[in-house]
Design a protein around this motif. Structure first.
Motif, PDB file in Angstrom:
ATOM      1  N   VAL A 176       0.861  -1.173   0.000  1.00 13.91           N
ATOM      2  CA  VAL A 176       0.000   0.000   0.000  1.00 13.91           C
ATOM      3  C   VAL A 176       0.900   1.226   0.000  1.00 13.91           C
ATOM      4  N   ALA A 177       0.957   1.918  -1.127  1.00 15.44           N
ATOM      5  CA  ALA A 177       1.802   3.102  -1.296  1.00 15.44           C
ATOM      6  C   ALA A 177       0.913   4.306  -1.600  1.00 15.44           C
ATOM      7  N   PRO A 178       1.468   5.511  -1.633  1.00 18.05           N
ATOM      8  CA  PRO A 178       0.628   6.682  -1.907  1.00 18.05           C
ATOM      9  C   PRO A 178       0.089   6.709  -3.334  1.00 18.05           C
ATOM     10  N   ASP A 179       0.882   6.211  -4.297  1.00 18.37           N
ATOM     11  CA  ASP A 179       0.509   6.349  -5.706  1.00 18.37           C
ATOM     12  C   ASP A 179      -0.173   5.129  -6.300  1.00 18.37           C
ATOM     13  N   ARG A 180      -0.219   4.013  -5.556  1.00 24.80           N
ATOM     14  CA  ARG A 180      -0.817   2.798  -6.106  1.00 24.80           C
ATOM     15  C   ARG A 180      -0.980   1.768  -4.996  1.00 24.80           C
ATOM     16  N   LEU A 181      -1.702   0.719  -5.327  1.00 26.49           N
ATOM     17  CA  LEU A 181      -1.736  -0.448  -4.453  1.00 26.49           C
ATOM     18  C   LEU A 181      -1.359  -1.669  -5.292  1.00 26.49           C
ATOM     19  N   ARG A 182      -0.739  -2.619  -4.633  1.00 29.21           N
ATOM     20  CA  ARG A 182      -0.343  -3.866  -5.294  1.00 29.21           C
ATOM     21  C   ARG A 182      -0.899  -5.016  -4.464  1.00 29.21           C
ATOM     22  N   PHE A 183      -1.564  -5.950  -5.138  1.00 29.93           N
ATOM     23  CA  PHE A 183      -2.197  -7.046  -4.398  1.00 29.93           C
ATOM     24  C   PHE A 183      -1.879  -8.371  -5.083  1.00 29.93           C
ATOM     25  N   ASP A 184      -1.270  -9.283  -4.331  1.00 32.21           N
ATOM     26  CA  ASP A 184      -0.927 -10.610  -4.849  1.00 32.21           C
ATOM     27  C   ASP A 184      -1.914 -11.634  -4.306  1.00 32.21           C
ATOM     28  N   PHE A 185      -2.347 -12.551  -5.174  1.00 32.37           N
ATOM     29  CA  PHE A 185      -3.383 -13.503  -4.770  1.00 32.37           C
ATOM     30  C   PHE A 185      -3.222 -14.818  -5.524  1.00 32.37           C
ATOM     31  N   SER A 186      -3.732 -15.871  -4.927  1.00 31.61           N
ATOM     32  CA  SER A 186      -3.664 -17.180  -5.570  1.00 31.61           C
ATOM     33  C   SER A 186      -4.740 -17.285  -6.644  1.00 31.61           C
ATOM     34  N   ALA A 187      -4.400 -17.956  -7.744  1.00 33.16           N
ATOM     35  CA  ALA A 187      -5.365 -18.156  -8.833  1.00 33.16           C
ATOM     36  C   ALA A 187      -4.888 -19.311  -9.703  1.00 33.16           C
ATOM     37  N   LYS A 188      -5.844 -20.016 -10.267  1.00 37.00           N
ATOM     38  CA  LYS A 188      -5.492 -21.157 -11.112  1.00 37.00           C
ATOM     39  C   LYS A 188      -4.948 -20.720 -12.468  1.00 37.00           C
ATOM     40  N   GLY A 189      -5.309 -19.540 -12.882  1.00 33.86           N
ATOM     41  CA  GLY A 189      -4.836 -19.024 -14.163  1.00 33.86           C
ATOM     42  C   GLY A 189      -5.100 -17.542 -14.264  1.00 33.86           C
ATOM     43  N   ALA A 190      -4.776 -16.965 -15.407  1.00 31.67           N
ATOM     44  CA  ALA A 190      -4.981 -15.529 -15.619  1.00 31.67           C
ATOM     45  C   ALA A 190      -6.460 -15.182 -15.560  1.00 31.67           C
ATOM     46  N   ALA A 291       0.939 -12.485 -13.974  1.00 30.40           N
ATOM     47  CA  ALA A 291       1.503 -13.569 -13.166  1.00 30.40           C
ATOM     48  C   ALA A 291       2.828 -13.124 -12.568  1.00 30.40           C
ATOM     49  N   ILE A 292       3.086 -13.518 -11.316  1.00 26.30           N
ATOM     50  CA  ILE A 292       4.403 -13.249 -10.722  1.00 26.30           C
ATOM     51  C   ILE A 292       5.119 -14.550 -10.360  1.00 26.30           C
ATOM     52  N   SER A 293       4.370 -15.631 -10.247  1.00 30.11           N
ATOM     53  CA  SER A 293       4.949 -16.958 -10.026  1.00 30.11           C
ATOM     54  C   SER A 293       3.849 -17.980 -10.290  1.00 30.11           C
ATOM     55  N   LYS A 294       4.191 -19.228 -10.233  1.00 29.12           N
ATOM     56  CA  LYS A 294       3.205 -20.271 -10.506  1.00 29.12           C
ATOM     57  C   LYS A 294       2.080 -20.205  -9.482  1.00 29.12           C
ATOM     58  N   GLY A 295       0.859 -20.029  -9.986  1.00 31.71           N
ATOM     59  CA  GLY A 295      -0.306 -20.005  -9.114  1.00 31.71           C
ATOM     60  C   GLY A 295      -0.536 -18.712  -8.378  1.00 31.71           C
ATOM     61  N   VAL A 296       0.291 -17.694  -8.637  1.00 32.73           N
ATOM     62  CA  VAL A 296       0.132 -16.401  -7.957  1.00 32.73           C
ATOM     63  C   VAL A 296       0.046 -15.286  -9.000  1.00 32.73           C
ATOM     64  N   ARG A 297      -0.995 -14.486  -8.893  1.00 31.42           N
ATOM     65  CA  ARG A 297      -1.216 -13.356  -9.794  1.00 31.42           C
ATOM     66  C   ARG A 297      -1.037 -12.049  -9.031  1.00 31.42           C
ATOM     67  N   ARG A 298      -0.876 -10.967  -9.776  1.00 33.82           N
ATOM     68  CA  ARG A 298      -0.704  -9.646  -9.153  1.00 33.82           C
ATOM     69  C   ARG A 298      -1.593  -8.623  -9.845  1.00 33.82           C
ATOM     70  N   ILE A 299      -2.283  -7.852  -9.031  1.00 34.35           N
ATOM     71  CA  ILE A 299      -3.059  -6.719  -9.533  1.00 34.35           C
ATOM     72  C   ILE A 299      -2.422  -5.435  -9.027  1.00 34.35           C
ATOM     73  N   ILE A 300      -2.310  -4.459  -9.924  1.00 36.51           N
ATOM     74  CA  ILE A 300      -1.901  -3.106  -9.536  1.00 36.51           C
ATOM     75  C   ILE A 300      -3.088  -2.198  -9.830  1.00 36.51           C
ATOM     76  N   ALA A 301      -3.451  -1.378  -8.855  1.00 37.99           N
ATOM     77  CA  ALA A 301      -4.624  -0.523  -9.010  1.00 37.99           C
ATOM     78  C   ALA A 301      -4.352   0.878  -8.471  1.00 37.99           C
ATOM     79  N   LEU A 302      -5.211   1.806  -8.870  1.00 36.49           N
ATOM     80  CA  LEU A 302      -5.087   3.209  -8.480  1.00 36.49           C
ATOM     81  C   LEU A 302      -6.371   3.676  -7.817  1.00 36.49           C
TER      82      LEU A 302
END
Length: 515
Positions: A176-190, A291-302
């Motif tokens: 959680v930063a001032p200019d964005r948020l980054r959230f990593d989560f488990s997922a089977k695919g994109a 994707a950032i690794s196997k089974g883990v995705r990343r969302i960047i949002a504003l």
């Protein structure tokens, strides 16, 4: 800055194991950082933060606790209490100023805030003289803190929205930063574009509801019994633990832990700072899903002003796409622009869209529109080229009908850089006038390109005329390159101004060889 990424200089300031032991041995109490939650907000989302006073209890630099610090020195200040947020739980540290109460000209610029063993260390640069025992006033960077809080509350709602869309997913990390948020989560695919858009819409709908954000310390066992509560369960949580909920008071969740409350809104363990109302988030935009690794995705949002900029940018880009679409439609009637110009506009706009920090789904939508425009231009190009081939074929047929027994012909077709058109004309002569030696030219002035193609019947070869030798006569004039054999040859060049001379040279050469 994460706790594990301090620079070498900051390592001389930070609280290591020895420093913690030293503090504990003399019974220095942990920092009271409860003041970080002391702020209010009006309905318009204007936040007012407390500016408390505190006492300097330790000053640290050069890997030692010091009694004072001089101007220009980087150091760490340990206070008895603080309103500054120390980096933890994915939320970035606060920045701001600490001012000596006795002399407001003496300032300490806070660049980083870290916590070790309950001790909050304010790291920065002294812009005045500070001594252990001084009373100071604390001023956090309020706009920065507000931006961070928007992103933190939005992170919680995003976590809830992802569970709603994907059904099975767990948080794997966040920033959680001032200019964005980054959230990593488990997922089977994109995630599909539809899923990303649906997630964004769920968050924005919760924002529009403008519900109150509740926070309360709760017994750990009780908190864990709340159905639907989200937590990173491999982390160790304190007891009691702070629970943050949007729209439903934590007391109501405690009263009915097996009820549906935790299923219809976001409920999480969290020690971070949050907004008072969800509507204060403002716009919410997901810019990236990857994707950032196997089974883990990343969302960047504003959120907030950054998201507002993204929304404004995508509106401008949509307008540009609409204008380009209209330009292409109008051009079919006016021919005001060349196909090359329009294709160049499509590529440039596609690059701009691809590199823009707009909504993920909107970027995909705009690029799909541009892809359709590119296909339309390709279809127009194919149709135009096919029409040129057809016209040149008919023109060559009429030439043959007019003089079927002609020994040779040198002709310029209006075919631009369409080599297929010249080849079609050659095929007509080979099929319908097999005794005629032919050389054809065409010019594309826009591309500065001149084409030359020749064919010679087998029985013309003994007379001394062959296709390659014929083409070789004009290659120097058109400043080009050629190749081929006795019966068929071709060349391309860039000197389009030499067309008339090339035709004359080719005619004279054929006349000489076939006379």
């Amino acid at each position: 800055m994460s706790q594990g990424s301090s620079s070498a200089k900051e390592d001389t300031i930070g609280l290591d194991v020895h420093a913690l032991n030293e503090l504990q041995q003399v019974n220095v109490p942990p920092t009271d950082d409860s003041l970080k939650y002391n702020y209010t907000a009006d309905d318009g989302g204007v936040y007012t933060f407390e500016q408390p006073t505190a006492k300097i209890i330790r000053i640290r630099y050069d890997k030692k606790f010091q009694e004072s610090v001089q101007p220009g020195q980087e150091c760490g200040l340990l206070l008895d209490r603080t309103s500054f947020y120390a980096e933890q739980g994915g939320q970035i540290f606060d920045e701001g100023f600490i001012v000596k109460e006795q002399s407001e000209d003496d300032e300490f610029k806070v660049k980083n805030v870290q916590v070790r063993g309950g001790y909050v260390l304010h790291v920065g640069t002294a812009e005045g003289v500070f001594t252990v025992g001084d009373t100071v006033k604390l001023y956090i960077d309020e706009p920065r803190r507000c931006a961070v809080m928007k992103n933190h509350t939005a992170t919680h709602i995003l976590n809830f929205a992802l569970r709603d869309v994907l059904k099975e997913t767990d948080q794997k990390g966040s920033l959680v930063a001032p200019d964005r948020l980054r959230f990593d989560f488990s997922a089977k695919g994109a995630m599909s574009v539809v899923d990303v858009k649906a997630t964004e819409e769920i968050v924005n709908n919760m924002v529009k509801k403008n519900e109150l954000v509740y926070a309360k310390e709760t017994a750990l066992a009780m908190a864990k019994s709340i159905q639907g509560l989200r937590a990173v369960f491999d982390e160790v949580y304190p007891d009691p633990v702070r629970v943050v909920s949007v729209g439903i008071p934590v007391e109501d969740l405690e009263a009915d832990p097996t009820g549906s409350g935790g299923q219809v809104t976001t409920v999480e363990f969290c020690g971070g700072t949050h907004l008072k109302q969800s509507g204060h988030i403002g716009d919410f935009v997901i810019t990236t899903e990857e994707a950032i690794s196997k089974g883990v995705r990343r969302i960047i949002a504003l959120t907030g002003s950054e998201a507002h900029k993204a929304v404004h940018k995508q509106e401008l880009l949509q307008k540009s796409v609409n204008e380009l679409t209209q330009k292409i439609e109008d051009n079919s009637q006016t021919q005001q622009f060349t196909e090359k110009e329009l294709n160049k506009n499509i590529v440039a706009l596609d690059d701009e869209v691809a590199q823009s920090g707009i909504a993920y789904w909107k970027r995909d939508s705009l690029r799909s529109e541009l892809k359709a425009l590119k296909k339309k231009m390709d279809d127009i190009d194919k149709a135009r080229k096919a029409a040129v081939v057809s016209r040149v074929t008919e023109e060559s047929k009429k030439m043959i009908e007019a003089d079927p027994d002609k020994a040779y012909t040198v002709h310029v077709f209006d075919a631009g850089s369409n080599a297929k058109a010249l080849d079609a004309a050659m095929k007509q002569y080979k099929a319908l006038s097999p005794r005629t030696s032919a050389m054809f030219f065409s010019v594309d002035q826009e591309a500065s390109k001149i084409l030359c193609m020749s064919c010679v019947p087998k029985d013309a070869h003994p007379s001394g005329l062959n296709a390659k030798a014929w083409v070789d006569q004009v290659v120097p004039l058109i400043q080009g390159k050629g190749g081929g054999k006795e019966l068929s040859a071709q060349a391309t060049g860039t000197n389009t101004q030499a067309l008339e001379e090339a035709v004359q040279v080719a005619t004279d050469f054929a006349k000489l060889k076939l006379s």
